[in-house]
Motif scaffolding. Sequence first.
Motif, PDB file in Angstrom:
ATOM      1  N   ALA A 128      39.644  12.201  63.796  1.00  9.84           N
ATOM      2  CA  ALA A 128      38.993  11.097  63.081  1.00  9.84           C
ATOM      3  C   ALA A 128      38.637   9.916  63.990  1.00  9.84           C
ATOM      4  N   GLY A 129      38.143  10.228  65.185  1.00  8.12           N
ATOM      5  CA  GLY A 129      37.715   9.170  66.090  1.00  8.12           C
ATOM      6  C   GLY A 129      38.814   8.535  66.905  1.00  8.12           C
ATOM      7  N   SER A 130      40.060   8.926  66.697  1.00  3.76           N
ATOM      8  CA  SER A 130      41.171   8.367  67.461  1.00  3.76           C
ATOM      9  C   SER A 130      41.678   9.398  68.466  1.00  3.76           C
ATOM     10  N   PRO A 131      41.745   9.032  69.754  1.00  4.59           N
ATOM     11  CA  PRO A 131      42.244   9.996  70.750  1.00  4.59           C
ATOM     12  C   PRO A 131      43.737  10.249  70.637  1.00  4.59           C
ATOM     13  N   LEU A 132      44.451   9.367  69.941  1.00  2.00           N
ATOM     14  CA  LEU A 132      45.901   9.515  69.799  1.00  2.00           C
ATOM     15  C   LEU A 132      46.308   9.022  68.406  1.00  2.00           C
ATOM     16  N   ARG A 339      28.363  10.882  80.720  1.00  2.00           N
ATOM     17  CA  ARG A 339      28.480  10.643  79.279  1.00  2.00           C
ATOM     18  C   ARG A 339      29.597  11.471  78.666  1.00  2.00           C
ATOM     19  N   SER A 340      29.781  12.704  79.138  1.00  2.36           N
ATOM     20  CA  SER A 340      30.864  13.547  78.618  1.00  2.36           C
ATOM     21  C   SER A 340      32.228  12.959  78.958  1.00  2.36           C
ATOM     22  N   LEU A 341      32.406  12.601  80.225  1.00  3.90           N
ATOM     23  CA  LEU A 341      33.704  12.077  80.650  1.00  3.90           C
ATOM     24  C   LEU A 341      34.007  10.726  80.011  1.00  3.90           C
ATOM     25  N   ALA A 342      32.958   9.984  79.647  1.00  5.00           N
ATOM     26  CA  ALA A 342      33.170   8.662  79.054  1.00  5.00           C
ATOM     27  C   ALA A 342      33.841   8.740  77.689  1.00  5.00           C
ATOM     28  N   ILE A 343      33.694   9.876  76.997  1.00  2.38           N
ATOM     29  CA  ILE A 343      34.293   9.992  75.670  1.00  2.38           C
ATOM     30  C   ILE A 343      35.510  10.908  75.638  1.00  2.38           C
ATOM     31  N   GLU A 344      35.712  11.700  76.670  1.00  2.36           N
ATOM     32  CA  GLU A 344      36.925  12.511  76.741  1.00  2.36           C
ATOM     33  C   GLU A 344      38.122  11.606  77.050  1.00  2.36           C
ATOM     34  N   CYS A 345      39.267  11.958  76.546  1.00  3.42           N
ATOM     35  CA  CYS A 345      40.498  11.170  76.761  1.00  3.42           C
ATOM     36  C   CYS A 345      40.440   9.800  76.080  1.00  3.42           C
ATOM     37  N   GLY A 346      39.494   9.590  75.179  1.00  4.33           N
ATOM     38  CA  GLY A 346      39.404   8.292  74.521  1.00  4.33           C
ATOM     39  C   GLY A 346      38.300   7.440  75.106  1.00  4.33           C
ATOM     40  N   ASN A 347      37.596   6.699  74.244  1.00  2.72           N
ATOM     41  CA  ASN A 347      36.493   5.872  74.727  1.00  2.72           C
ATOM     42  C   ASN A 347      36.990   4.536  75.281  1.00  2.72           C
TER      43      ASN A 347
END
Length: 364
Positions: A128-132, A339-347
């Motif tokens: 739901a948009g939260s990395p954690l 762009r991919s890495l910018a959203i992986e592991c949390g924005n």
Amino acid sequence: MSILYDEAQEAIASETRRVLDAGYDKARLLGLLRAQGEHDDAFWQVAREQGWCGIAIPEEHGGLGLGLVEAGLVALNCGAFTVGAPFLTTNFAATSALLAGTNERARAAWLPRLATGETIGTVAFAEAGSPLPVAPEVEYRDGALSGVKPGVVAGLKADCALVLARSEAGPVLVLAELAGVDRKPIESFDNARLFADLRFAATPATILAEGESAYRIARELLARMAVLAAHEQVGGAEAAMLAARDYALERKAFGQPIGAFQSVKHRIAELYGLVEIARANCIHAAALDGQPGFLAAAASARLTATEAYDTAARDAMQVHGGLGVTWEHGLHLHVRRARSLAIECGNALFWEDLLVGELERQAA
């Protein structure tokens, strides 16, 4: 804290760069963008042969027994070549979870296979948009998982997944084998990242940590992944910057190299500053692994590396003009990966909040 590598670390960086350069094939990477569910198998075989899969795994489990600094050096060079498989980072997180947990049987079963690269692991925390998520929707009950983890990196190829779930007793960190798990592929602008939704339905899983320790370990693992991703971003940013510099020295306009014009030379100089600041933050964060202040350092590395790669990829394309946007030139590989890495592991918003929280806690 030193931000310089020692001789052994420099040797690792040099050898990694040599090996990747020898096997680099732009056409192969471009082909992966059009294929779904495929990865750069040639790169992965090289990674296995070089021992990169087990770089941070203790020697008694078949690894090299090194640390986050050395893993970061490999990731940095992988970023420079926009390698077509995300498994080094995800495997690193899976092995870190096994080492941080208390399940000796799981450790003995999985670590040797992860060390050789025979097994591919991934991390399924975000929802739901939260990395954690504090209260995950995926549920662990009676030894099995139920629910959906969306947009999992390497989800299409992974053999096992590290999952943050909820149980009756609170958060739980488990390792699930993915054989038989329903995987819904996600078409993206960087298909080499192998994104997929993982749908668990009574999927057997092994507990690695429970309660508060599960959430604490998950947060530390996410920070370690972010440091590796930041190294990869710095490697990509530096490669894009050097491509812009080289082109600016050879392309001429009005009888002189375009690099002689202030608008171009100043842009490349600014990129150099962004890259070196991000590099220093990455080295600092990796050196602090397991020590006080690591989370704040990881957040700083992540934020500065994201800015450096995004800016370098964009500006390098502008310096190249019309040539930069062509499929054949391949500069868009860096734009896509940035762009991919910018959203992986949390924005960026997640890491900004974490950094502010850590600084407030230190000040208190």
